[in-house]
Design a protein around this motif. Structure first.
Motif, PDB file in Angstrom:
ATOM      1  N   LEU A 174      27.622 -17.326 -85.421  1.00 21.81           N
ATOM      2  CA  LEU A 174      27.202 -18.391 -84.568  1.00 21.81           C
ATOM      3  C   LEU A 174      25.978 -19.398 -85.129  1.00 21.81           C
ATOM      4  O   LEU A 174      25.436 -18.665 -85.859  1.00 21.81           O
ATOM      5  CB  LEU A 174      26.787 -17.785 -83.241  1.00 21.81           C
ATOM      6  CG  LEU A 174      27.871 -16.948 -82.733  1.00 21.81           C
ATOM      7  CD1 LEU A 174      27.272 -16.490 -81.206  1.00 21.81           C
ATOM      8  CD2 LEU A 174      29.084 -17.921 -82.152  1.00 21.81           C
ATOM      9  N   LEU A 175      26.050 -20.561 -84.604  1.00 18.66           N
ATOM     10  CA  LEU A 175      24.552 -21.401 -84.865  1.00 18.66           C
ATOM     11  C   LEU A 175      24.159 -22.125 -83.449  1.00 18.66           C
ATOM     12  O   LEU A 175      24.907 -22.155 -82.686  1.00 18.66           O
ATOM     13  CB  LEU A 175      24.840 -22.410 -85.821  1.00 18.66           C
ATOM     14  CG  LEU A 175      26.039 -23.507 -85.622  1.00 18.66           C
ATOM     15  CD1 LEU A 175      25.625 -24.579 -84.918  1.00 18.66           C
ATOM     16  CD2 LEU A 175      26.443 -24.032 -86.992  1.00 18.66           C
ATOM     17  N   ILE A 176      22.924 -22.499 -83.589  1.00 11.77           N
ATOM     18  CA  ILE A 176      22.306 -23.123 -82.372  1.00 11.77           C
ATOM     19  C   ILE A 176      21.945 -24.652 -82.849  1.00 11.77           C
ATOM     20  O   ILE A 176      21.490 -24.736 -83.971  1.00 11.77           O
ATOM     21  CB  ILE A 176      20.906 -22.372 -81.903  1.00 11.77           C
ATOM     22  CG1 ILE A 176      21.095 -20.959 -81.555  1.00 11.77           C
ATOM     23  CG2 ILE A 176      20.067 -23.246 -80.969  1.00 11.77           C
ATOM     24  CD1 ILE A 176      19.701 -20.433 -81.518  1.00 11.77           C
ATOM     25  N   ASP A 177      22.704 -25.459 -82.170  1.00 17.13           N
ATOM     26  CA  ASP A 177      22.669 -26.754 -82.489  1.00 17.13           C
ATOM     27  C   ASP A 177      21.339 -27.430 -82.049  1.00 17.13           C
ATOM     28  O   ASP A 177      20.411 -26.922 -81.417  1.00 17.13           O
ATOM     29  CB  ASP A 177      23.899 -27.798 -81.818  1.00 17.13           C
ATOM     30  CG  ASP A 177      23.818 -27.882 -80.355  1.00 17.13           C
ATOM     31  OD1 ASP A 177      22.817 -28.016 -79.800  1.00 17.13           O
ATOM     32  OD2 ASP A 177      25.091 -27.912 -80.100  1.00 17.13           O
ATOM     33  N   ASP A 178      21.184 -28.810 -82.223  1.00 16.76           N
ATOM     34  CA  ASP A 178      19.842 -29.215 -82.307  1.00 16.76           C
ATOM     35  C   ASP A 178      19.326 -29.706 -80.889  1.00 16.76           C
ATOM     36  O   ASP A 178      18.387 -30.356 -80.377  1.00 16.76           O
ATOM     37  CB  ASP A 178      19.466 -30.752 -83.226  1.00 16.76           C
ATOM     38  CG  ASP A 178      20.661 -31.659 -83.014  1.00 16.76           C
ATOM     39  OD1 ASP A 178      21.181 -31.562 -82.182  1.00 16.76           O
ATOM     40  OD2 ASP A 178      20.758 -32.760 -83.778  1.00 16.76           O
ATOM     41  N   THR A 179      20.287 -29.470 -79.715  1.00 17.55           N
ATOM     42  CA  THR A 179      19.969 -29.854 -78.474  1.00 17.55           C
ATOM     43  C   THR A 179      19.169 -28.549 -78.007  1.00 17.55           C
ATOM     44  O   THR A 179      18.816 -28.765 -76.609  1.00 17.55           O
ATOM     45  CB  THR A 179      21.327 -30.040 -77.593  1.00 17.55           C
ATOM     46  OG1 THR A 179      22.175 -28.846 -77.660  1.00 17.55           O
ATOM     47  CG2 THR A 179      22.080 -31.279 -78.152  1.00 17.55           C
ATOM     48  N   CYS A 180      19.048 -27.408 -78.495  1.00 14.73           N
ATOM     49  CA  CYS A 180      18.218 -26.459 -78.111  1.00 14.73           C
ATOM     50  C   CYS A 180      16.960 -26.717 -77.529  1.00 14.73           C
ATOM     51  O   CYS A 180      16.348 -27.678 -78.015  1.00 14.73           O
ATOM     52  CB  CYS A 180      17.850 -25.352 -79.280  1.00 14.73           C
ATOM     53  SG  CYS A 180      16.916 -24.154 -78.936  1.00 14.73           S
TER      54      CYS A 180
END
Length: 85
Positions: free
Chosen positions: A3-9
């Protein structure tokens, strides 16, 4: 698949303590998921816990890291020294 965390975190700190593989850590600006440690919770839970607790749905499948369920189980076994059926 990792999984990855996008830049809206929003750096809410909800995901990091939920990860059973310690794959999530703070990056330079937002949280980051280490693809070598992410098993999408295979071997631990039925679904990824980080996704379940994320209040803004910024965690998604990394299209660059496609892995089968069996590959994720092998990664789980390598990380934990256990093998699940």
């Amino acid at each position: 698949m990792a999984l990855l965390i996008d830049d809206t975190c929003i750096n809410c700190d909800m995901c990091e303590p939920e990860c059973p593989n310690q794959a999530i850590s703070m990056g330079e600006e937002i949280y980051f998921i280490d693809p070598e440690r992410c098993t999408e919770c295979v071997g631990h839970y039925d679904k990824p816990t980080c996704v379940s607790v994320c209040p803004i749905d910024c965690i998604e499948v990394d299209p660059q890291r496609v892995e089968s369920h069996d590959e994720l189980l092998l990664k789980y076994a390598r990380l934990t020294g256990k093998l699940k059926d």
